[in-house]
Scaffold this active site. Structure first.
Site, PDB file in Angstrom:
ATOM      1  N   ASP A  27       7.043  -3.367  -3.249  1.00 59.39           N
ATOM      2  CA  ASP A  27       6.471  -2.185  -2.639  1.00 59.39           C
ATOM      3  C   ASP A  27       6.812  -2.196  -1.146  1.00 59.39           C
ATOM      4  O   ASP A  27       7.028  -3.256  -0.557  1.00 59.39           O
ATOM      5  CB  ASP A  27       4.947  -2.222  -2.859  1.00 59.39           C
ATOM      6  CG  ASP A  27       4.204  -1.175  -2.073  1.00 59.39           C
ATOM      7  OD1 ASP A  27       4.508   0.016  -2.246  1.00 59.39           O
ATOM      8  OD2 ASP A  27       3.320  -1.549  -1.281  1.00 59.39           O
ATOM      9  N   ASP A  29       5.122   0.238   1.521  1.00 59.09           N
ATOM     10  CA  ASP A  29       4.011   0.546   2.418  1.00 59.09           C
ATOM     11  C   ASP A  29       2.866  -0.450   2.307  1.00 59.09           C
ATOM     12  O   ASP A  29       2.253  -0.599   1.245  1.00 59.09           O
ATOM     13  CB  ASP A  29       3.485   1.960   2.142  1.00 59.09           C
ATOM     14  CG  ASP A  29       4.398   3.026   2.717  1.00 59.09           C
ATOM     15  OD1 ASP A  29       4.571   3.014   3.955  1.00 59.09           O
ATOM     16  OD2 ASP A  29       4.938   3.845   1.963  1.00 59.09           O
ATOM     17  N   ASP A 193       0.492  -4.161  -3.103  1.00 57.85           N
ATOM     18  CA  ASP A 193      -0.813  -4.267  -2.446  1.00 57.85           C
ATOM     19  C   ASP A 193      -1.827  -3.214  -2.871  1.00 57.85           C
ATOM     20  O   ASP A 193      -3.026  -3.387  -2.645  1.00 57.85           O
ATOM     21  CB  ASP A 193      -0.648  -4.196  -0.921  1.00 57.85           C
ATOM     22  CG  ASP A 193      -0.409  -2.771  -0.432  1.00 57.85           C
ATOM     23  OD1 ASP A 193       0.431  -2.054  -1.020  1.00 57.85           O
ATOM     24  OD2 ASP A 193      -1.081  -2.363   0.537  1.00 57.85           O
TER      25      ASP A 193
END
Length: 262
Positions: A27, A29, A193
Site C-alpha cells: 500500500d 498511503d 495499514d
C-alpha cells in the site's frame, strides 16, 4: 476466495513477475508514506477529520463500502473548489516517505525482489509525490497498480476506479491471487495499514501491518477480529530485519508470522 470471479478492471495490469522467489507488494498511503495523502486532502481541504473518521468506522463495521466512502471524501475536496493540480502541489509539500523505505527498496533491488505499489489512491497523485521524494528516474521504475483520475473540462475531477463493481473500488486481492495460480508461486509480502487493504489481507504469505503511534490502526483491528495472521511494524527498517531473515532462509514464513511484531 481464489475461485471467485474477479471484478472486471477498467485499467490494465502490468505483467506478473514470473520466476521470482519473492515479490513485495505495498500500500502507498500511510504505509510507504508518513501519512495518508487522501486523508490529508480530506482533513484540510474537504469535509474534515471527524466526518472522514466516521466514514472509516462505517467501512470497518461493514455498514459502508470503501468505494462509496472514499468517493465521498474526494468529492468534498472538489466541492470546496480545489483543482487536481492544487491537490498534487499540496501533497508534494506535505507528504514524506517512511524513514526506512529507501533502505528496504534498495535491499529488494539488490536481491531481485520486485516492489509494486498497490494503492486505492490515484496513480497520477502517487507519481507526482513519488517523483518529488525519490526523483523522476527512480519513480519511473516502481510499478504502481492503483486507480486513475478523470479531469473534466470545467476543472473539476473525480476518481476512476479500477474495479467499480467492487465495494473496494480497487480490490487489492487481484494483485496477489494471480501469483497464487502460478506453477511455482513466489512468496508474497504485503504491507498495509488501513481499510483499503482488507481485501488483500487474507492472501499474502507474510502480511505486515503498519502500527503508527497516535494514528488509526484499522487494518490491525480488522486482522485481529478476523483471525488473520500478521506482523506489526512501525517502519520499513524494522520490517526489513525480518524480511532479510526470510529471504536468506534463516526463518520460514510460518516462523516469521509468529514473531508478531517486527
Amino acid at each position: 476466495m481464489a475461485d471467485e470471479v474477479p471484478p472486471p478492471s477498467t485499467l490494465p495490469y502490468p505483467p506478473l513477475h514470473l520466476d521470482k522467489k519473492f515479490v513485495a507488494l505495498s500500500d502507498w498511503d500511510g504505509t510507504i508514506t508518513n501519512r495518508d495523502s487522501n486523508d490529508y486532502l480530506t482533513d484540510h481541504l474537504g469535509f474534515g477529520l471527524e466526518k472522514r473518521r466516521n466514514g472509516n468506522l462505517e467501512i470497518l463495521s461493514g455498514r459502508a463500502t470503501f468505494r462509496d466512502a472514499f468517493r465521498e471524501m474526494l468529492e468534498s475536496v472538489v466541492k470546496n473548489g480545489h483543482s487536481f493540480e492544487e491537490c498534487a502541489e499540496v501533497l508534494k509539500q506535505n507528504i514524506s516517505l517512511d524513514v526506512g523505505f529507501k533502505n528496504f527498496y534498495d535491499f529488494c533491488k539488490a536481491n531481485d525482489i520486485p516492489v509494486v505499489i498497490i494503492s486505492s489512491g490515484m496513480a497520477p497523485l502517487i507519481r507526482a509525490v513519488l517523483s518529488k521524494l525519490i526523483g523522476d528516474e527512480e519513480a519511473k521504475n516502481i510499478e504502481i497498480i492503483a486507480n486513475d483520475t478523470i479531469i473534466h473540462e470545467d476543472g473539476t475531477w473525480e476518481i476512476k476506479y479500477r474495479h467499480p463493481s467492487s465495494g473496494y473500488g480497487h480490490d487489492k486481492s487481484q494483485s496477489i491471487l494471480p501469483y497464487r495460480r502460478l506453477p511455482n508461486p513466489p512468496t508474497v509480502f504485503f504491507f498495509g495499514d488501513g481499510v483499503s487493504d482488507m481485501s488483500a489481507a487474507r492472501h499474502a504469505d507474510l502480511l505486515f501491518v503498519k502500527q503508527k503511534p497516535g494514528a488509526d490502526n484499522d487494518l490491525a483491528a480488522f486482522c485481529t477480529r478476523e483471525g488473520i495472521p500478521h506482523v506489526l511494524f512501525e517502519d520499513f527498517d524494522r520490517a526489513l530485519g525480518l524480511i532479510k531473515k526470510v529471504v536468506e532462509g534463516e526463518v520460514s514464513v510460518g516462523e516469521a508470522v509468529k514473531v508478531g511484531r517486527a
